[in-house]
Design a protein around this motif. Structure first.
Motif, mmCIF file in Angstrom:
data_model
loop_
_atom_site.group_PDB
_atom_site.id
_atom_site.type_symbol
_atom_site.label_atom_id
_atom_site.label_comp_id
_atom_site.label_asym_id
_atom_site.label_seq_id
_atom_site.Cartn_x
_atom_site.Cartn_y
_atom_site.Cartn_z
ATOM 1 N N GLU A 173 0.723 -2.448 -4.502
ATOM 2 C CA GLU A 173 2.111 -2.729 -4.141
ATOM 3 C C GLU A 173 3.031 -1.628 -4.649
ATOM 4 N N TYR A 174 4.046 -1.326 -3.849
ATOM 5 C CA TYR A 174 5.087 -0.373 -4.228
ATOM 6 C C TYR A 174 6.399 -1.133 -4.316
ATOM 7 N N ARG A 175 7.054 -1.039 -5.482
ATOM 8 C CA ARG A 175 8.329 -1.714 -5.683
ATOM 9 C C ARG A 175 9.405 -0.701 -6.041
ATOM 10 N N ILE A 176 10.601 -0.930 -5.508
ATOM 11 C CA ILE A 176 11.774 -0.138 -5.863
ATOM 12 C C ILE A 176 12.791 -1.087 -6.471
ATOM 13 N N ASP A 177 13.183 -0.805 -7.707
ATOM 14 C CA ASP A 177 14.077 -1.698 -8.458
ATOM 15 C C ASP A 177 13.529 -3.120 -8.487
ATOM 16 N N ASN A 178 12.215 -3.204 -8.637
ATOM 17 C CA ASN A 178 11.472 -4.465 -8.736
ATOM 18 C C ASN A 178 11.522 -5.299 -7.456
ATOM 19 N N VAL A 179 11.902 -4.683 -6.349
ATOM 20 C CA VAL A 179 11.892 -5.352 -5.047
ATOM 21 C C VAL A 179 10.742 -4.773 -4.230
ATOM 22 N N PRO A 180 9.833 -5.608 -3.682
ATOM 23 C CA PRO A 180 8.711 -5.078 -2.897
ATOM 24 C C PRO A 180 9.195 -4.211 -1.735
ATOM 25 N N ALA A 181 8.650 -2.983 -1.662
ATOM 26 C CA ALA A 181 8.995 -2.068 -0.573
ATOM 27 C C ALA A 181 7.840 -1.915 0.413
ATOM 28 N N ASP A 182 6.602 -1.967 -0.084
ATOM 29 C CA ASP A 182 5.433 -1.837 0.785
ATOM 30 C C ASP A 182 4.220 -2.314 -0.001
ATOM 31 N N SER A 183 3.189 -2.744 0.725
ATOM 32 C CA SER A 183 1.972 -3.188 0.049
ATOM 33 C C SER A 183 0.805 -3.127 1.022
ATOM 34 N N THR A 184 -0.384 -3.102 0.457
ATOM 35 C CA THR A 184 -1.613 -3.146 1.237
ATOM 36 C C THR A 184 -2.719 -3.634 0.320
ATOM 37 N N HIS A 185 -3.866 -3.946 0.924
ATOM 38 C CA HIS A 185 -5.050 -4.269 0.137
ATOM 39 C C HIS A 185 -6.031 -3.114 0.255
ATOM 40 N N THR A 186 -6.797 -2.910 -0.798
ATOM 41 C CA THR A 186 -7.706 -1.762 -0.809
ATOM 42 C C THR A 186 -9.057 -2.095 -0.187
ATOM 43 N N SER A 187 -9.049 -3.019 0.747
ATOM 44 C CA SER A 187 -10.230 -3.271 1.574
ATOM 45 C C SER A 187 -10.231 -2.271 2.724
ATOM 46 N N LYS A 188 -11.339 -2.186 3.448
ATOM 47 C CA LYS A 188 -11.398 -1.242 4.566
ATOM 48 C C LYS A 188 -10.398 -1.593 5.654
ATOM 49 N N SER A 189 -10.113 -2.878 5.808
ATOM 50 C CA SER A 189 -9.169 -3.295 6.846
ATOM 51 C C SER A 189 -7.722 -3.203 6.386
ATOM 52 N N SER A 227 -17.546 6.405 1.398
ATOM 53 C CA SER A 227 -16.864 7.027 2.532
ATOM 54 C C SER A 227 -15.477 7.498 2.122
ATOM 55 N N LEU A 228 -15.000 8.544 2.802
ATOM 56 C CA LEU A 228 -13.675 9.072 2.517
ATOM 57 C C LEU A 228 -12.620 8.062 2.950
ATOM 58 N N ASN A 229 -11.504 8.026 2.203
ATOM 59 C CA ASN A 229 -10.472 7.042 2.534
ATOM 60 C C ASN A 229 -9.112 7.526 2.053
ATOM 61 N N ARG A 230 -8.089 6.989 2.658
ATOM 62 C CA ARG A 230 -6.716 7.283 2.255
ATOM 63 C C ARG A 230 -5.896 5.999 2.363
ATOM 64 N N VAL A 231 -5.145 5.720 1.322
ATOM 65 C CA VAL A 231 -4.241 4.570 1.298
ATOM 66 C C VAL A 231 -2.825 5.108 1.153
ATOM 67 N N THR A 232 -1.909 4.633 2.004
ATOM 68 C CA THR A 232 -0.539 5.146 2.001
ATOM 69 C C THR A 232 0.459 4.000 1.863
ATOM 70 N N LEU A 233 1.463 4.227 1.014
ATOM 71 C CA LEU A 233 2.582 3.294 0.853
ATOM 72 C C LEU A 233 3.882 4.065 1.026
ATOM 73 N N GLU A 234 4.871 3.399 1.607
ATOM 74 C CA GLU A 234 6.140 4.069 1.903
ATOM 75 C C GLU A 234 7.297 3.191 1.459
ATOM 76 N N GLY A 235 8.314 3.819 0.852
ATOM 77 C CA GLY A 235 9.461 3.071 0.368
ATOM 78 C C GLY A 235 10.643 3.108 1.311
ATOM 79 N N GLU A 236 11.763 2.582 0.838
ATOM 80 C CA GLU A 236 13.007 2.599 1.599
ATOM 81 C C GLU A 236 13.726 3.930 1.379
ATOM 82 N N LYS A 237 14.670 4.244 2.274
ATOM 83 C CA LYS A 237 15.428 5.479 2.128
ATOM 84 C C LYS A 237 16.269 5.434 0.851
ATOM 85 N N LEU A 238 16.283 6.578 0.170
ATOM 86 C CA LEU A 238 17.007 6.680 -1.089
ATOM 87 C C LEU A 238 18.364 7.335 -0.874
ATOM 88 N N ILE A 239 19.252 7.114 -1.826
ATOM 89 C CA ILE A 239 20.586 7.708 -1.799
ATOM 90 C C ILE A 239 20.666 8.736 -2.920
#
Length: 478
Positions: free
Chosen positions: A219-235, A188-200
């Motif tokens: 997981e998405y990290r900025i300067d090695n600090v977790p910014a966003d994460s999800t699991h690649t399960s359907k939920s 099935s078609l799927n999309r996974v999205t991660l978003e970081g913090e505002k940059l300067i």
């Protein structure tokens, strides 16, 4: 008057114990060829020479590496050999870039990267753990500009399914979209999205996407600090069932970097591992330089001073040590006896063989490192003592009395008598003879019916015996 002349002569002799000051240079003209570097590197320095500083924390290829683009002037290619640039690259030497430069983007066309060998982006490749990372310096944060884009095609049930990994600027943030990149069992078609913090704008940041193939955590990290994460399960939550990355079996298009982006991208890498810690600081915390063994020519050489031309930004330092010995063996192996040394302080130690070590400590918090331009070793090689004067010979009843005027040099420890049957060749049996610190000596085993030639030397005993040149030669004829 006689005492004045003796004083002048004594001063002359004492000043002659050592030659004039001599210098050995490390760095500058010799380009540091006589040193070994650990976690340090050579950079262009003053007057066209090379300086030593801490090594940049650039990525180094290992068995997990799939892509490494340092974007340095001396390393434009992918260091793994899996990819190649297929569009022009412009470099910038903006402060803060690792390795001295970074890829420059002027808000227009993207930089294109094409796979050229078996790689993670080859069609039908199943990924396990991975880490995708780069450093970013946005001059502006233009809405919709693209930082990273890969496209592929997957054929499922005779239908072409598009795939994408896209990183774009949205509301001053980086947003990552993974479209049909994680293969679902039912296709099935799927999309996974991660978003970081505002940059300067005009600040360097490190960005990293990590996927754990054992848990399905993305997981998405900025300067090695977790910014966003999800699991690649359907939920999108942790589950025993999750989806893994699969590159489409039809086509994998070139990677695009920086379309409509204005700024710099540095240290782009893709790794088949999530165990490595990202390098957030430009320089290695510390490194050291160790010289090869330096010969000061004589055991009685006096090491006076070691001078350094260096630049120490705030909170950086260079710590110096030296080791001085009479034998090279004492400067080999792990048991070298190093002594700490403060640049400019007098040393005044005797020895023949020298090694110097410099430990350079950077300041990670502000990305600054010390710079060593050159070292100057100031020493004086010991000159031999003066020979005795007024050497004379008296022969009586076959006994040879050799006499001389003792030197007023207080460092003289004794005298040697040389003799032979040819002028300047003193190899007769029993020659030479140590006469001790005396002004005459009896030689009783010589043949009064033979011609002999004699000469006397003076010597000093420091760490080894150092003799003068030969005195004026005298001879005996029967």
């Amino acid at each position: 008057m006689r005492s004045i002349l003796l004083s002048i002569l004594l001063l002359f002799l004492l000043s002659g114990l050592y030659g004039s000051d001599q210098q050995i240079f490390l760095g500058e003209a010799d380009l540091w060829e006589n040193v070994n570097l650990t976690n340090l590197t050579l950079i262009p320095g003053k007057r066209g020479y090379l300086d030593i500083t801490n090594q940049d924390n650039t990525h180094k290829p290992d068995k997990h590496s799939d892509m490494i683009f340092p974007f340095n002037s001396n390393s434009l290619a992918d260091e793994t050999g899996h990819y190649e640039l297929i569009s022009p690259l412009t470099l910038s030497t903006q402060e803060g870039s690792f390795g001295g430069s970074a890829a420059l983007f002027a808000g227009s066309e993207p930089l294109l990267i094409q796979k050229k060998a078996s790689s993670l982006f080859s069609p039908s490749t199943i990924w396990d753990d991975f880490s995708l990372e780069f450093r970013l310096y946005p001059a502006t944060l233009k809405e919709g500009s693209t930082i990273f884009l890969w496209k592929g095609l997957q054929m499922v049930d005779n239908q072409l399914i598009p795939q994408e990994i896209r990183c774009t600027v949205n509301n001053r943030k980086l947003v990552w979209d993974f479209e049909n990149f994680f293969l679902y069992p039912d296709s099935s078609l799927n999309r996974v999205t991660l978003e970081g913090e505002k940059l300067i704008p005009r600040e360097w940041t490190h960005h990293q996407i990590l996927f754990n193939s054992e848990t399905g955590l993305l997981e998405y990290r900025i300067d090695n600090v977790p910014a966003d994460s999800t699991h690649t399960s359907k939920s999108g939550r942790e589950s025993v069932e999750f989806n893994i990355p699969v590159i489409g079996n039809q086509q994998s298009f070139p990677i695009e970097l920086g379309e409509n982006f204005t700024g710099l991208i540095d240290e782009l890498s893709l790794t088949r591992s999530i165990s490595q810690q990202p390098q957030l600081n430009r320089y290695t915390d510390s490194g050291y330089m160790e010289s090869k063994i330096i010969d000061l020519q004589s055991p009685d050489s006096t090491l006076f001073l070691i001078e350094a031309e260096q630049h120490l930004p705030d909170n950086t330092s260079i710590v110096y040590d030296f080791a001085l010995a009479q034998s090279k063996i004492d400067l080999l192996g792990p048991n070298v006896k190093w002594e700490n040394y403060i640049v400019g302080n007098p040393i005044n130690r005797k020895g023949r063989f020298l090694k110097i070590r410099a430990r350079l400590f950077a300041e990670p918090a502000v990305d600054s490192a010390p710079v060593l331009s050159s070292l100057t070793i100031i020493y004086r090689e010991a000159a031999p003592p003066h020979p005795p004067l007024n050497v004379a010979i008296t022969v009586s009843d076959g006994i040879f009395l050799i006499s001389w005027d003792k030197s007023i040099d207080p460092t003289i420890d004794g005298y040697m008598i040389y003799y032979g049957d040819q002028p300047g060749v003193y190899f007769a049996e029993g020659s030479p003879v140590d006469a001790g610190n005396n002004s005459s000596y009896l030689l009783e085993k010589l043949d009064k019916n033979r011609r002999y030639y004699f000469s006397v030397t003076s010597y000093r005993n420091d760490d080894r015996r150092i003799e003068s040149r030969f005195s004026r030669e005298i001879s005996y004829s029967p």
